[in-house]
Design a protein around this motif. Structure first.
Motif, PDB file in Angstrom:
ATOM      1  N   ASN A   1       0.826  -1.211   0.000  1.00  0.00           N
ATOM      2  CA  ASN A   1       0.000   0.000   0.000  1.00  0.00           C
ATOM      3  C   ASN A   1       0.860   1.261   0.000  1.00  0.00           C
ATOM      4  O   ASN A   1       0.549   2.236  -0.699  1.00  0.00           O
ATOM      5  CB  ASN A   1      -0.916  -0.003   1.217  1.00  0.00           C
ATOM      6  CG  ASN A   1      -1.988  -1.079   1.124  1.00  0.00           C
ATOM      7  OD1 ASN A   1      -2.350  -1.507   0.031  1.00  0.00           O
ATOM      8  ND2 ASN A   1      -2.489  -1.523   2.260  1.00  0.00           N
ATOM      9  N   LEU A   2       1.929   1.234   0.796  1.00  0.00           N
ATOM     10  CA  LEU A   2       2.832   2.380   0.823  1.00  0.00           C
ATOM     11  C   LEU A   2       3.489   2.595  -0.535  1.00  0.00           C
ATOM     12  O   LEU A   2       3.637   3.730  -1.002  1.00  0.00           O
ATOM     13  CB  LEU A   2       3.894   2.170   1.902  1.00  0.00           C
ATOM     14  CG  LEU A   2       4.939   3.280   2.052  1.00  0.00           C
ATOM     15  CD1 LEU A   2       4.264   4.603   2.406  1.00  0.00           C
ATOM     16  CD2 LEU A   2       5.969   2.912   3.098  1.00  0.00           C
ATOM     17  N   ARG A   3       3.863   1.503  -1.192  1.00  0.00           N
ATOM     18  CA  ARG A   3       4.472   1.617  -2.515  1.00  0.00           C
ATOM     19  C   ARG A   3       3.501   2.199  -3.531  1.00  0.00           C
ATOM     20  O   ARG A   3       3.873   3.062  -4.334  1.00  0.00           O
ATOM     21  CB  ARG A   3       4.961   0.244  -2.978  1.00  0.00           C
ATOM     22  CG  ARG A   3       5.820   0.283  -4.237  1.00  0.00           C
ATOM     23  CD  ARG A   3       6.167  -1.121  -4.692  1.00  0.00           C
ATOM     24  NE  ARG A   3       4.998  -1.808  -5.215  1.00  0.00           N
ATOM     25  CZ  ARG A   3       4.530  -1.663  -6.451  1.00  0.00           C
ATOM     26  NH1 ARG A   3       5.135  -0.846  -7.295  1.00  0.00           N
ATOM     27  NH2 ARG A   3       3.467  -2.327  -6.846  1.00  0.00           N
ATOM     28  N   GLN A   4       2.246   1.744  -3.472  1.00  0.00           N
ATOM     29  CA  GLN A   4       1.245   2.265  -4.396  1.00  0.00           C
ATOM     30  C   GLN A   4       0.977   3.747  -4.138  1.00  0.00           C
ATOM     31  O   GLN A   4       0.840   4.537  -5.089  1.00  0.00           O
ATOM     32  CB  GLN A   4      -0.055   1.459  -4.263  1.00  0.00           C
ATOM     33  CG  GLN A   4       0.044   0.012  -4.728  1.00  0.00           C
ATOM     34  CD  GLN A   4       0.260  -0.105  -6.222  1.00  0.00           C
ATOM     35  OE1 GLN A   4      -0.015   0.820  -6.984  1.00  0.00           O
ATOM     36  NE2 GLN A   4       0.749  -1.258  -6.657  1.00  0.00           N
ATOM     37  N   ARG A   5       0.873   4.118  -2.848  1.00  0.00           N
ATOM     38  CA  ARG A   5       0.640   5.539  -2.535  1.00  0.00           C
ATOM     39  C   ARG A   5       1.815   6.406  -2.977  1.00  0.00           C
ATOM     40  O   ARG A   5       1.621   7.512  -3.515  1.00  0.00           O
ATOM     41  CB  ARG A   5       0.395   5.702  -1.035  1.00  0.00           C
ATOM     42  CG  ARG A   5      -0.955   5.194  -0.567  1.00  0.00           C
ATOM     43  CD  ARG A   5      -1.300   5.737   0.804  1.00  0.00           C
ATOM     44  NE  ARG A   5      -0.331   5.314   1.799  1.00  0.00           N
ATOM     45  CZ  ARG A   5      -0.454   4.218   2.532  1.00  0.00           C
ATOM     46  NH1 ARG A   5      -1.501   3.428   2.368  1.00  0.00           N
ATOM     47  NH2 ARG A   5       0.453   3.905   3.437  1.00  0.00           N
ATOM     48  N   SER A   6       3.029   5.909  -2.753  1.00  0.00           N
ATOM     49  CA  SER A   6       4.203   6.670  -3.171  1.00  0.00           C
ATOM     50  C   SER A   6       4.241   6.831  -4.685  1.00  0.00           C
ATOM     51  O   SER A   6       4.565   7.907  -5.204  1.00  0.00           O
ATOM     52  CB  SER A   6       5.478   5.975  -2.681  1.00  0.00           C
ATOM     53  OG  SER A   6       5.484   5.868  -1.271  1.00  0.00           O
ATOM     54  N   LYS A   7       3.908   5.751  -5.383  1.00  0.00           N
ATOM     55  CA  LYS A   7       3.874   5.813  -6.846  1.00  0.00           C
ATOM     56  C   LYS A   7       2.828   6.815  -7.320  1.00  0.00           C
ATOM     57  O   LYS A   7       3.079   7.598  -8.247  1.00  0.00           O
ATOM     58  CB  LYS A   7       3.581   4.423  -7.406  1.00  0.00           C
ATOM     59  CG  LYS A   7       3.559   4.359  -8.915  1.00  0.00           C
ATOM     60  CD  LYS A   7       3.271   2.942  -9.396  1.00  0.00           C
ATOM     61  CE  LYS A   7       3.214   2.862 -10.904  1.00  0.00           C
ATOM     62  NZ  LYS A   7       2.898   1.482 -11.375  1.00  0.00           N
ATOM     63  N   LYS A   8       1.647   6.801  -6.671  1.00  0.00           N
ATOM     64  CA  LYS A   8       0.585   7.743  -7.059  1.00  0.00           C
ATOM     65  C   LYS A   8       1.004   9.181  -6.777  1.00  0.00           C
ATOM     66  O   LYS A   8       0.714  10.094  -7.575  1.00  0.00           O
ATOM     67  CB  LYS A   8      -0.689   7.406  -6.275  1.00  0.00           C
ATOM     68  CG  LYS A   8      -1.905   8.243  -6.648  1.00  0.00           C
ATOM     69  CD  LYS A   8      -2.359   7.929  -8.048  1.00  0.00           C
ATOM     70  CE  LYS A   8      -3.740   8.489  -8.346  1.00  0.00           C
ATOM     71  NZ  LYS A   8      -3.866   9.931  -8.133  1.00  0.00           N
TER      72      LYS A   8
ATOM     73  N   ASP B   1       1.249  12.075  -9.502  1.00  0.00           N
ATOM     74  CA  ASP B   1       0.490  13.316  -9.345  1.00  0.00           C
ATOM     75  C   ASP B   1       1.406  14.535  -9.331  1.00  0.00           C
ATOM     76  O   ASP B   1       1.048  15.598  -9.863  1.00  0.00           O
ATOM     77  CB  ASP B   1      -0.330  13.278  -8.048  1.00  0.00           C
ATOM     78  CG  ASP B   1      -1.497  12.303  -8.147  1.00  0.00           C
ATOM     79  OD1 ASP B   1      -1.835  11.883  -9.270  1.00  0.00           O
ATOM     80  OD2 ASP B   1      -2.074  11.950  -7.100  1.00  0.00           O
ATOM     81  N   SER B   2       2.570  14.377  -8.716  1.00  0.00           N
ATOM     82  CA  SER B   2       3.498  15.511  -8.683  1.00  0.00           C
ATOM     83  C   SER B   2       3.989  15.861 -10.086  1.00  0.00           C
ATOM     84  O   SER B   2       4.209  17.036 -10.411  1.00  0.00           O
ATOM     85  CB  SER B   2       4.683  15.199  -7.768  1.00  0.00           C
ATOM     86  OG  SER B   2       5.443  14.111  -8.268  1.00  0.00           O
ATOM     87  N   LYS B   3       4.143  14.815 -10.926  1.00  0.00           N
ATOM     88  CA  LYS B   3       4.550  15.077 -12.302  1.00  0.00           C
ATOM     89  C   LYS B   3       3.436  15.765 -13.085  1.00  0.00           C
ATOM     90  O   LYS B   3       3.688  16.643 -13.907  1.00  0.00           O
ATOM     91  CB  LYS B   3       4.927  13.774 -12.992  1.00  0.00           C
ATOM     92  CG  LYS B   3       6.207  13.146 -12.473  1.00  0.00           C
ATOM     93  CD  LYS B   3       6.512  11.851 -13.203  1.00  0.00           C
ATOM     94  CE  LYS B   3       7.797  11.212 -12.709  1.00  0.00           C
ATOM     95  NZ  LYS B   3       8.100   9.933 -13.401  1.00  0.00           N
ATOM     96  N   LEU B   4       2.189  15.343 -12.829  1.00  0.00           N
ATOM     97  CA  LEU B   4       1.068  15.890 -13.587  1.00  0.00           C
ATOM     98  C   LEU B   4       0.646  17.265 -13.090  1.00  0.00           C
ATOM     99  O   LEU B   4       0.363  18.168 -13.888  1.00  0.00           O
ATOM    100  CB  LEU B   4      -0.121  14.926 -13.520  1.00  0.00           C
ATOM    101  CG  LEU B   4       0.039  13.585 -14.237  1.00  0.00           C
ATOM    102  CD1 LEU B   4      -1.178  12.718 -13.999  1.00  0.00           C
ATOM    103  CD2 LEU B   4       0.268  13.779 -15.736  1.00  0.00           C
ATOM    104  N   PHE B   5       0.583  17.418 -11.769  1.00  0.00           N
ATOM    105  CA  PHE B   5       0.005  18.635 -11.203  1.00  0.00           C
ATOM    106  C   PHE B   5       1.039  19.542 -10.546  1.00  0.00           C
ATOM    107  O   PHE B   5       0.681  20.509  -9.880  1.00  0.00           O
ATOM    108  CB  PHE B   5      -1.064  18.269 -10.175  1.00  0.00           C
ATOM    109  CG  PHE B   5      -2.147  17.384 -10.730  1.00  0.00           C
ATOM    110  CD1 PHE B   5      -3.108  17.901 -11.576  1.00  0.00           C
ATOM    111  CD2 PHE B   5      -2.195  16.035 -10.416  1.00  0.00           C
ATOM    112  CE1 PHE B   5      -4.110  17.085 -12.099  1.00  0.00           C
ATOM    113  CE2 PHE B   5      -3.182  15.217 -10.926  1.00  0.00           C
ATOM    114  CZ  PHE B   5      -4.142  15.745 -11.776  1.00  0.00           C
ATOM    115  N   GLY B   6       2.323  19.209 -10.731  1.00  0.00           N
ATOM    116  CA  GLY B   6       3.351  20.084 -10.160  1.00  0.00           C
ATOM    117  C   GLY B   6       3.400  21.448 -10.819  1.00  0.00           C
ATOM    118  O   GLY B   6       3.960  22.391 -10.250  1.00  0.00           O
TER     119      GLY B   6
END
Length: 217
Positions: free
Chosen positions: A87-94, A98-103
């Protein structure tokens, strides 16, 4: 004389009986040894060993149950740790995605103000004056339109889409109502006028469109 005869008879009896006793003794000893070697002792001996064996088996059974319970507990903790790690890996990946898309959303908001100024500038120019007789105004207007078009191309390239919901149904997630008024020929709940266009960045509303909503008379 009589006493001497009695003693002589007794001694002769002992001498006759002694070989029988001597022969019987080894047989008794052999029988006892065989019983001991074959494990078939007396009932007292068998009864003395049974409580010890039962206690040992009970202790081993309890130890086995304790170890099985420990193994189950460790296995459950291991599975939970694996699930938490995934779960932590999935959240980190998300978060990274998101940082790439909405940064760039802060930068995009600043550029939207420039796009709004260009749009207002082109809208404020009287269309009837944009003729060959007025080349300076025409060239300026054409330059503003080309700049605005190039802005929109750059916006679309980075996932920034313009929202102009004129005539659409009001959506509170994409539109912000600045007023409600009855409008003849318009369906209540639809957008009658757009005072400021909105924008969405990769499907997420970056700036809601400012609209006027039709209400029932």
């Amino acid at each position: 004389m009589a006493n001497w005869c009695v003693r002589a008879v007794r001694q002769s009896y002992y001498v006759l009986a002694a070989p029988t006793l001597v022969r019987a003794a080894p047989r008794l000893l052999c029988t006892a040894a065989q019983q001991k070697s074959s494990g078939t002792g007396t009932e007292e001996d068998n009864g003395a060993h049974k409580p010890d064996l039962n206690a040992t088996e009970k202790a081993l059974a309890e130890e086995k149950a304790h170890l099985e319970e420990q193994l189950k507990d460790v296995t459950d903790k291991y599975k939970r740790a694996l699930a938490d790690t995934e779960n932590l890996r999935q959240r980190s990946k998300k978060m990274v995605e998101d940082s790439k898309l909405f940064g760039i959303q802060g930068f995009c908001k600043d550029l939207l103000e420039v796009a709004d100024i260009l749009e207002k500038a082109t809208e404020s120019v009287p269309k009837e004056e944009i003729t060959a007789a007025n080349p300076h105004l025409k060239n300026l207007y054409d330059g503003l339109v080309m700049t605005e078009v190039q802005f929109q191309k750059v916006f679309n390239k980075h996932g920034l889409v313009k929202l102009n919901p004129d005539g659409q149904k009001f959506d509170p997630y994409e539109h912000e109502a600045v007023f409600h008024a009855p409008v003849e020929g318009k369906v209540p709940g639809t957008i009658a006028i757009v005072t400021k266009v909105g924008y969405k960045l990769h499907g997420r509303t970056l700036r809601p469109a400012l609209v006027g909503v039709v209400k029932a008379p």
